[in-house]
Scaffold this motif. Structure first.
Motif, PDB file in Angstrom:
ATOM      1  N   PRO A  37       0.310  -1.269   0.294  1.00 54.35           N
ATOM      2  CA  PRO A  37      -0.036  -0.106   0.125  1.00 54.35           C
ATOM      3  C   PRO A  37       1.219   0.983   0.286  1.00 54.35           C
ATOM      4  N   THR A  38       0.578   2.031  -0.395  1.00 50.05           N
ATOM      5  CA  THR A  38       1.240   3.306  -0.442  1.00 50.05           C
ATOM      6  C   THR A  38       1.200   4.218   0.900  1.00 50.05           C
ATOM      7  N   TYR A  39       2.670   4.758   1.193  1.00 53.20           N
ATOM      8  CA  TYR A  39       3.222   4.792   2.867  1.00 53.20           C
ATOM      9  C   TYR A  39       3.926   6.281   2.550  1.00 53.20           C
ATOM     10  N   TYR A  52       0.570   5.025   6.265  1.00 52.16           N
ATOM     11  CA  TYR A  52      -0.411   4.352   5.222  1.00 52.16           C
ATOM     12  C   TYR A  52      -1.432   4.945   4.862  1.00 52.16           C
TER      13      TYR A  52
END
Length: 104
Positions: A37-39, A52
């Motif tokens: 995931p985007t973080y 996140y």
């Protein structure tokens, strides 16, 4: 000579932005493990703080937990780490980013 340099960077920004890919993209990862995931995260000599895109967090005291086995975020994240991450994620240019990283 056994001494750290005067302008040693104290924090490093680590980021991953999940790409928007279509099912027809030949480079698209089929397994979820290939698509974290985007973080945004900040790593220091003694800590790792990850935030996140969905709002969840991880915080590790790497001095006492070098293998990052115990997520301490539920007990609270040091405000300085959160501020450093915000500053590093928003900085532009060498001087501004070095100040955000605790260098200069």
């Amino acid at each position: 000579r056994g001494q750290p340099p005067d302008l040693c960077q104290q924090a490093v920004l680590v980021e991953h932005h999940q790409p928007a890919s279509s099912p027809s993209d030949p480079d698209r990862q089929s397994a979820l493990s290939g698509m974290p995931p985007t973080y945004e995260a900040v790593r220091t000599a003694t800590a790792l703080y990850v935030r996140y895109a969905d709002g969840s967090q991880e915080y590790y005291d790497t001095a006492s937990d070098p293998y990052e086995l115990h997520n301490l975020a539920a007990s609270g994240v040091p405000p300085g780490l959160m501020l450093t991450l915000d500053a590093l994620a928003a900085c532009h240019g060498t001087e501004q980013c070095q100040l955000a990283a605790g260098r200069g």
